[in-house]
Design an enzyme around this catalytic site. Structure first.
Site, mmCIF file in Angstrom:
data_model
loop_
_atom_site.group_PDB
_atom_site.id
_atom_site.type_symbol
_atom_site.label_atom_id
_atom_site.label_comp_id
_atom_site.label_asym_id
_atom_site.label_seq_id
_atom_site.Cartn_x
_atom_site.Cartn_y
_atom_site.Cartn_z
ATOM 1 N N GLU A 12 -10.576 -3.801 -8.546
ATOM 2 C CA GLU A 12 -9.400 -3.168 -7.956
ATOM 3 C C GLU A 12 -9.478 -3.152 -6.436
ATOM 4 O O GLU A 12 -8.511 -3.446 -5.742
ATOM 5 C CB GLU A 12 -9.258 -1.744 -8.497
ATOM 6 C CG GLU A 12 -7.998 -1.040 -8.038
ATOM 7 C CD GLU A 12 -7.907 0.362 -8.603
ATOM 8 O OE1 GLU A 12 -6.783 0.846 -8.813
ATOM 9 O OE2 GLU A 12 -8.970 1.001 -8.823
ATOM 10 N N GLU A 67 1.008 6.223 -4.128
ATOM 11 C CA GLU A 67 0.817 7.456 -4.869
ATOM 12 C C GLU A 67 0.309 8.630 -4.051
ATOM 13 O O GLU A 67 0.331 9.770 -4.534
ATOM 14 C CB GLU A 67 -0.122 7.202 -6.053
ATOM 15 C CG GLU A 67 0.506 6.320 -7.114
ATOM 16 C CD GLU A 67 -0.481 5.942 -8.207
ATOM 17 O OE1 GLU A 67 -1.690 6.246 -8.059
ATOM 18 O OE2 GLU A 67 -0.050 5.324 -9.193
#
Length: 756
Positions: free
Chosen positions: A676, A524
């Protein structure tokens, strides 16, 4: 609210399951996660849930903890939607009644090994129970405490927590059975309209930071806070020992809770009072106790929300019925339901650590999924992480992991996309595009776009989510073989997504090819590139799927679908002989969090076809930026890299990348909560949990789901220290299999299947 309860299974039915459930040794360490007093300072809460509602764990086992309900969202004006915290239902507070320094409630006493002696808390993954034991020292008075809590898998509206106390004194103690009604969260920020710079200014202005705080606060807690549930009416009855409330999420759906308390036989409180404030609804009891005698109290809880259950009166009836049937009956039914789930398992012979973490990841996935509904799974389960929104994670990560293991739960995820198709069609129309444009961050209840304004570029450009959704719909059809489902549910989604790609792809007349411009890459940090390779390859597959699905359901496909798919640009370096991450016009020179998205071409749901030689060159090219990155490694990227290595037959590489995914850096003690990254504390990260399971189900096995069945697309690989890997009781087109990878007498890895 709708008072029907289509998902409420009577306890007696779940009890019958116990007759067929396999026997299980409760001491199996791969299912037992244990906390000691050494964990007090670093305690990362676990989770108890049944896919419909939840609670977090806490060290004493008696605290009132944050709790959530599936797709119950807060819709505060100028904000994005976020999970509304429901009243905490676990609290049973305790006081010995007197102390030399004044009156103390146990839940307010600081955690210390000298106060909570002989401490042990166990999260039993096989039974989905939390059990806590310790000796509580309140100055001159000591009490042995035992607590057990669970959220029923057998009767989804029900939960219970049971407290046993054994005082070493005669006297009068106090107990408080509460529903904790949380204060509205402050500060609220208008994150639905703040730019990235404005958001950071607002965070700083409130004296907060976008940094993780040990042990369990994420780096984005400043804007990943829980939403609000407002109590509309509440009632308590000290004689009946019940509590109940009706509430509503901010600008959202109604909900309800109720509790019914049971006391030890023949025990009569000295007095009982109903207490109500802005923050607490409680029954407070004064109880006479005798030294050495054990007293057991149980709190039965029922919860519901609009379109799933009834109101407070209905929940109160449920809680009372559970109280009449008793704790043992409710617990036994719950355990039987979980034991039935665990008949499907991923079993490793030769690596106890890996086995325990696989069981942990599967536990959290099962705890946060529902069978035969149309709700998705948030990237961070039923928590405020990533605001409970549905990303491509639901379709490309969680769905494939569940598809062979628990197909009825996988089905709920594709049905969510069918249910929210109108919202996706409306979103496409607003942009002048045909078909359906699904959100990057979808609200789990209504499917609307909920990407924060400061990240809105992702909502407009990370459009590979549309291909991911179509591929998942097709994969469900392939695994189920259900043509009626395809025609009624999967085909409309696939068709409308194909229409979207016909409008979003651009024809380059000079080069006679189709391109997709202005997209955000899977990596991203590259947020405006032409021809992201993963996006283009996924779009081409989605278009080919639409053509194939049309033939099955008797529809005429748009000829443009196959033409665009055939002439879609897949960026490639002719000079070096490997794929590129995106268009050659864009330098691949950032130290990005992803490093390279090329391993995603081997991800099981896409499985982009190429020769083994090209696959090897892609892998070699991708490793350099991945291993050379100085960014905190994202656990989301570890499984694709391991799977890519496995497709090459590289058992060493596949094992090494898998090993990184089970290290303590991303697995937080004491309950193996997956984060994460190693440092951002974004916990309950089901995306990476599902990625690890895909690593097992598809990566090491080499299996892929195709029209011909579950095919052995790649030779199986097995980590050197493992004796075997077995997928126990997986299901495909209605048939159950055991699939085992082991080694023959010559040491060669082999795969065998046994049908049940």
């Amino acid at each position: 609210m709708n008072s029907s309860r289509p998902w409420l299974r009577p306890i007696v039915l779940a009890l019958l399951l116990s007759a067929v459930a396999p026997s299980f040794a409760a001491t199996d360490p791969s299912f037992l996660l244990t906390a000691s007093s050494n964990d007090f300072a670093t305690y990362f809460p676990g989770q108890l849930a049944n896919g419909y509602f939840s609670t977090m764990t806490a060290p004493r086992g008696t605290e009132g903890n944050l709790a959530y309900m599936v797709a119950l969202m807060d819709y505060t004006r100028d904000d994005f939607s976020r999970p509304a915290a429901i009243p905490g239902w676990t609290e049973i507070d305790y006081s010995t009644g007197t102390s030399s320094a004044g009156h103390f409630w146990m839940n307010q006493v600081a955690l210390a090994p000298s106060v909570f002696q002989n401490y042990r808390q166990v999260l039993n993954l096989h039974d989905a129970t939390l059990s806590t034991r310790y000796r509580y020292i309140d100055h001159s008075r000591a009490t042995d405490v035992a607590v057990t809590t669970f959220v029923s898998q057998a009767s989804p509206h029900l939960a219970a927590t049971q407290l046993s106390i054994t005082p070493d004194f005669d006297g009068i103690v106090e107990l408080s059975f509460a529903l904790n009604t949380w204060a509205p969260y402050q500060p609220r920020m208008p994150l639905g309209k703040l730019t990235g710079e404005q958001m950071q200014e607002a965070v700083a202005a409130h004296n907060m930071k976008l940094e993780p705080i040990a042990p369990a606060t994420s780096d984005r807690a400043a804007f990943w806070y829980h939403g609000d549930t407002h109590v509309l009416t509440s009632h308590g009855d000290a004689k009946d020992l019940t509590l109940s409330l009706d509430g509503r999420a901010e600008r959202g759906l109604r909900m309800a809770e109720a509790a019914a308390i049971s006391l030890p036989d023949q025990l009569k409180p000295i007095d009982g009072k109903f207490y109500r404030s802005d923050y607490r609804l409680a029954l407070n009891l004064r109880i006479p106790v005798r030294k050495g005698q054990t007293y057991t109290f149980t709190k039965y809880v029922a919860a519901s929300r609009e379109n799933w259950g009834g109101d407070a009166r209905d929940d109160l009836a449920l809680a009372r019925t559970a109280r009449t049937q008793g704790f043992d009956a409710l617990l036994s039914a719950h355990q039987a339901a979980w034991h039935a789930l665990w008949q499907t398992d991923v079993q490793i012979d030769g690596d106890s650590k890996a086995q325990q973490i696989v069981h942990s990841d599967l536990y959290y996935l099962l705890s946060n999924s529902t069978a035969d509904t149309a709700w998705p799974i948030g990237a961070c389960a039923m928590t405020p992480g990533y605001a409970g929104h549905a990303f491509w994670d639901s379709d490309s990560w969680v769905f494939p992991a569940l598809l062979l293991l628990h197909p009825s739960r996988a089905k709920s995820l594709v049905m969510f996309r069918d249910r929210t198709l109108p919202a996706a069609q409306q979103r496409a129309r607003e942009r002048g595009l045909p078909g359906a444009m699904y959100p990057w961050e979808a609200d789990p209840e209504n499917g609307t776009e909920q990407t924060p304004y400061f990240a809105r570029v992702l909502g407009e450009r990370e459009i590979h989510v549309n291909a991911d959704i179509a591929i998942a719909q097709w994969q469900y059809y392939l695994a189920s073989g259900d043509k009626i489902w395809l025609k009624q549910h999967g085909w409309p989604v696939i068709r409308e997504i194909a229409k979207f790609w016909t409008g979003r792809a651009t024809f380059n007349a000079k080069k006679q090819r189709y391109e997709i411009l202005h997209v955000t890459s899977v990596d991203e940090d590259y947020n405006d590139v032409p021809n992201d390779t993963f996006t283009n390859a996924s779009a081409a597959k989605a278009l080919n799927i639409a053509t194939a699905a049309a033939a099955i359901v008797g529809e005429t496909p748009d000829p443009r679908w196959s033409d665009i798919a055939a002439r879609m640009l897949i960026p490639f370096s002719e000079k070096d002989g490997h794929h590129l991450d995106f268009d050659e016009s864009v330098p691949h020179d950032m130290d990005s969090w992803g490093g390279s998205s090329l391993p995603m071409l081997s991800y099981p749901s896409l499985d982009f076809p190429m020769t083994q030689a090209l696959r090897q060159r892609d892998y070699d090219f991708a490793l350099s930026p991945i291993t050379g990155s100085h960014r905190d490694p994202n656990s989301m990227g570890l499984a694709p890299t391991s799977i890519a290595a496995a497709t090459l037959g590289d058992a060493v590489g596949a094992s090494e990348w898998f090993r990184r995914n089970i290290t303590a850096d991303v697995i937080k003690p004491p309950f193996n909560v997956r984060t994460e990254t190693a440092t951002n504390n974004t916990g309950y990260f089901l995306t990476a949990s599902a990625g690890l399971l895909q690593n097992m189900v598809y990566g090491f096995t080499g299996l892929r789901i195709e029209e011909a069945g579950v095919v052995e697309a790649y030779p199986p690989v097995l980590p050197a220290s493992w004796k075997s890997l077995t997928l126990k009781h997986v299901r495909f087109r209605g048939i159950a299999y055991d699939i085992t990878i082991d080694r023959d007498a010559a040491g060669k890895t082999r795969l065998t299947r046994t049908a049940h």
